[in-house]
Design an enzyme around this catalytic site. Structure first.
Site, PDB file in Angstrom:
ATOM      1  N   ARG A 163     141.446  68.935  58.678  1.00  0.00           N
ATOM      2  CA  ARG A 163     140.547  68.223  57.762  1.00  0.00           C
ATOM      3  C   ARG A 163     140.035  69.152  56.652  1.00  0.00           C
ATOM      4  O   ARG A 163     138.873  69.106  56.259  1.00  0.00           O
ATOM      5  CB  ARG A 163     139.343  67.623  58.502  1.00  0.00           C
ATOM      6  CG  ARG A 163     139.682  66.557  59.520  1.00  0.00           C
ATOM      7  CD  ARG A 163     140.259  65.323  58.819  1.00  0.00           C
ATOM      8  NE  ARG A 163     140.329  64.185  59.715  1.00  0.00           N
ATOM      9  CZ  ARG A 163     141.335  63.949  60.555  1.00  0.00           C
ATOM     10  NH1 ARG A 163     142.371  64.769  60.594  1.00  0.00           N
ATOM     11  NH2 ARG A 163     141.328  62.885  61.320  1.00  0.00           N
ATOM     12  N   SER A 235     136.358  58.364  61.283  1.00  0.00           N
ATOM     13  CA  SER A 235     135.611  59.404  62.010  1.00  0.00           C
ATOM     14  C   SER A 235     134.474  59.900  61.130  1.00  0.00           C
ATOM     15  O   SER A 235     134.714  60.379  60.017  1.00  0.00           O
ATOM     16  CB  SER A 235     136.511  60.587  62.331  1.00  0.00           C
ATOM     17  OG  SER A 235     137.609  60.164  63.084  1.00  0.00           O
ATOM     18  N   GLU A 332     132.321  64.736  58.744  1.00  0.00           N
ATOM     19  CA  GLU A 332     133.584  64.759  58.012  1.00  0.00           C
ATOM     20  C   GLU A 332     133.405  64.040  56.670  1.00  0.00           C
ATOM     21  O   GLU A 332     134.089  64.318  55.693  1.00  0.00           O
ATOM     22  CB  GLU A 332     134.646  64.053  58.857  1.00  0.00           C
ATOM     23  CG  GLU A 332     136.006  64.053  58.227  1.00  0.00           C
ATOM     24  CD  GLU A 332     136.984  63.149  58.946  1.00  0.00           C
ATOM     25  OE1 GLU A 332     137.204  63.370  60.142  1.00  0.00           O
ATOM     26  OE2 GLU A 332     137.516  62.241  58.302  1.00  0.00           O
TER      27      GLU A 332
HETATM   28  N1  EPU Z   1     137.094  59.700  73.526  1.00  0.00           N
HETATM   29  C1  EPU Z   1     136.151  59.197  74.388  1.00  0.00           C
HETATM   30  N2  EPU Z   1     135.244  58.296  73.898  1.00  0.00           N
HETATM   31  C2  EPU Z   1     135.245  57.890  72.597  1.00  0.00           C
HETATM   32  C3  EPU Z   1     136.216  58.424  71.723  1.00  0.00           C
HETATM   33  C4  EPU Z   1     137.131  59.328  72.214  1.00  0.00           C
HETATM   34  O1  EPU Z   1     136.112  59.533  75.572  1.00  0.00           O
HETATM   35  O2  EPU Z   1     134.399  57.086  72.249  1.00  0.00           O
HETATM   36  C5  EPU Z   1     138.110  60.630  74.058  1.00  0.00           C
HETATM   37  C6  EPU Z   1     139.481  59.939  74.135  1.00  0.00           C
HETATM   38  O3  EPU Z   1     139.645  59.271  75.343  1.00  0.00           O
HETATM   39  C7  EPU Z   1     140.415  61.126  74.005  1.00  0.00           C
HETATM   40  C8  EPU Z   1     139.657  62.065  73.081  1.00  0.00           C
HETATM   41  O4  EPU Z   1     138.273  61.694  73.148  1.00  0.00           O
HETATM   42  O5  EPU Z   1     140.569  61.769  75.245  1.00  0.00           O
HETATM   43  C9  EPU Z   1     140.158  61.983  71.653  1.00  0.00           C
HETATM   44  O6  EPU Z   1     140.035  60.656  71.178  1.00  0.00           O
HETATM   45  P1  EPU Z   1     141.084  59.995  70.143  1.00  0.00           P
HETATM   46  O7  EPU Z   1     142.474  60.232  70.600  1.00  0.00           O
HETATM   47  O8  EPU Z   1     140.658  58.602  69.893  1.00  0.00           O
HETATM   48  O9  EPU Z   1     140.953  60.863  68.847  1.00  0.00           O
HETATM   49  P2  EPU Z   1     139.719  61.582  68.155  1.00  0.00           P
HETATM   50  O10 EPU Z   1     139.814  63.042  68.409  1.00  0.00           O
HETATM   51  O11 EPU Z   1     138.456  60.907  68.553  1.00  0.00           O
HETATM   52  C10 EPU Z   1     141.030  62.061  65.939  1.00  0.00           C
HETATM   53  C11 EPU Z   1     140.868  61.823  64.471  1.00  0.00           C
HETATM   54  C12 EPU Z   1     141.143  60.363  64.141  1.00  0.00           C
HETATM   55  C13 EPU Z   1     142.555  60.044  64.560  1.00  0.00           C
HETATM   56  C14 EPU Z   1     142.690  60.306  66.067  1.00  0.00           C
HETATM   57  C15 EPU Z   1     144.102  60.122  66.572  1.00  0.00           C
HETATM   58  C16 EPU Z   1     139.219  63.437  63.772  1.00  0.00           C
HETATM   59  C17 EPU Z   1     137.828  63.684  63.285  1.00  0.00           C
HETATM   60  N3  EPU Z   1     139.529  62.180  64.067  1.00  0.00           N
HETATM   61  O12 EPU Z   1     140.028  61.293  66.611  1.00  0.00           O
HETATM   62  O13 EPU Z   1     141.067  60.241  62.724  1.00  0.00           O
HETATM   63  O14 EPU Z   1     142.874  58.697  64.288  1.00  0.00           O
HETATM   64  O15 EPU Z   1     142.336  61.689  66.339  1.00  0.00           O
HETATM   65  O16 EPU Z   1     144.868  61.187  66.152  1.00  0.00           O
HETATM   66  O17 EPU Z   1     139.992  64.391  63.876  1.00  0.00           O
HETATM   67  C18 EPU Z   1     139.640  59.665  60.941  1.00  0.00           C
HETATM   68  O18 EPU Z   1     139.738  60.833  60.563  1.00  0.00           O
HETATM   69  O19 EPU Z   1     138.953  58.817  60.301  1.00  0.00           O
HETATM   70  C19 EPU Z   1     140.277  59.254  62.166  1.00  0.00           C
HETATM   71  C20 EPU Z   1     140.111  58.054  62.692  1.00  0.00           C
END
Ligand code: EPU
Length: 336
Positions: A163, A235, A332
């Site tokens: 990012r 995010s 972000e």
């Molecule tokens: N998780 C939870 N509870 C929640 C959300 C997430 O337990 O409410 C856990 C999930 O189960 C998983 C881990 O946290 O084990 C990661 O969650 P997820 O795969 O949904 O991805 P993220 O790290 O929360 C990032 C990006 C997203 C992108 C996803 C998929 C950032 C800040 N966000 O989210 O990007 O879609 O990975 O690659 O890096 C965005 O930037 O707007 C965005 C949506």
């Protein structure tokens, strides 16, 4: 072609749908439009607003909003294995992804349905499901507001990180991105390493480009709120990166805590959504704002909220995560 508007309502130009306005808004199609604009006026303040998907307005903007509206996509080069594609800054991100998938080109499919524009993509190096825009970007073309020159910056000089890019640092407030070139592969290059993508793709019948796009779209639709229905900026926080010792200590207390390798030796990325969720905040509501009930990393406008209300909620979330885990999570989203 450029168009200039005054006293512009920004409600439908930011995905949080907060009701603020801009003193002046300039829509431009090309670097030449910008040169003409900057040659005649030197605004005290300006900000580039693409799709408005990563911004939170907390007040009316008393300067000039520059909005790219060039929507061309063209092929500029090709080899036996790859194609170099140039897209103008105003192209909607998912339009470019659909264009590439439709032509059998690999590289952007994991980034399907990210709400963004081509010009905004390199700034925060948008990423999802194990891919980042910077993986395929060859160069970024921008107009330098310092001397009105047109610059082509190759990917290495863009210093893409998680990012992050040079456009958030040295070039912040000094560059207006006008076009981006991507190198896309003609050869199959499925990238199915992230979470439940592989199962979703298998269920659709295997790793074709179309199936990968469809799988990513349905995962996103399940987890993320539609900005047309509920204002949000994806995010709201970045996933925090901590040192390995801190990650180990947390993991021994919370064995189910997800962790990911991060750039830099001994650095580990944590999932901010998981941390917020574990604070019991998923689905939390405070007046007109809340934490999304399917992805805790997303703050939502429940209707008529101001930017200040969103910021207040963000402070609460940040404090609760720090109190429980001792980890600071950073925003972000650009706050204006
Ligand atoms: N998780 C939870 N509870 C929640 C959300 C997430 O337990 O409410 C856990 C999930 O189960 C998983 C881990 O946290 O084990 C990661 O969650 P997820 O795969 O949904 O991805 P993220 O790290 O929360 C990032 C990006 C997203 C992108 C996803 C998929 C950032 C800040 N966000 O989210 O990007 O879609 O990975 O690659 O890096 C965005 O930037 O707007 C965005 C949506």
């Amino acid at each position: 072609m450029k168009r200039i508007f005054h006293n512009v309502d920004l409600t439908d130009r930011n995905s949080f749908h907060v009701n603020q306005s801009a003193e002046t808004l300039v829509e431009f199609s090309s670097a030449e439009d910008l040169i003409e604009f900057f040659s005649h006026s030197r605004p005290k303040k300006w900000y580039v607003l693409g799709g408005g998907n990563n911004v939170l307005f907390t007040r009316d903007y008393d300067g000039v909003i520059l909005t790219p509206c060039g929507r061309g996509i063209s092929v500029v080069d090709q080899t036996a294995d790859s194609l170099t594609v140039r897209a103008e800054a105003g192209v909607e991100w998912d339009e470019l992804v659909a264009w590439s998938v439709g032509r059998g080109l690999w590289g952007l499919e994991n980034l399907s349905l990210i709400p963004s524009s081509v010009g905004a993509a390199p700034v925060q190096n948008i990423g999802a499901y194990g891919a980042e825009a910077g993986d395929t970007i060859v160069c970024v073309e921008y107009l330098s507001a310092d001397d009105l020159s047109i610059v082509r910056l190759d990917a290495e000089a863009c210093r893409f990180g998680y990012r992050d890019s040079i456009f958030k640092h040295e070039l912040k407030g000094r560059a207006v991105i006008t076009a981006v070139e991507f190198c896309l592969s003609k050869r199959e290059r499925p990238n199915l390493g992230y979470g439940d993508v592989v199962n979703e793709v298998e269920a659709l019948g295997g790793a074709t480009l179309g199936n990968i796009r469809e799988a990513i779209c349905s995962i996103r639709r399940r987890k993320l709120p539609d900005t047309a229905v509920m204002g949000n900026a994806g995010s709201f926080f970045k996933n925090p990166v901590v040192d390995a010792a801190r990650a180990d200590a947390l993991r021994s207390e919370y064995p189910d805590m997800p962790t990911y390798p991060a750039a830099g030796e001994g650095r580990v990325k944590l999932a901010a959504g998981w941390l917020i969720d574990r604070c019991g905040l998923k689905g939390y509501r405070d007046g007109r704002v809340g934490v999304h009930d399917r992805q805790a990393l997303v703050l939502v406008n429940l209707g008529g909220a101001t930017g200040a209300e969103v910021i207040e909620l963000a402070r609460t979330v940040r404090r609760r995560v720090f109190d429980k885990f001792g980890v600071e999570i950073d925003m972000e989203v650009n706050v204006i």
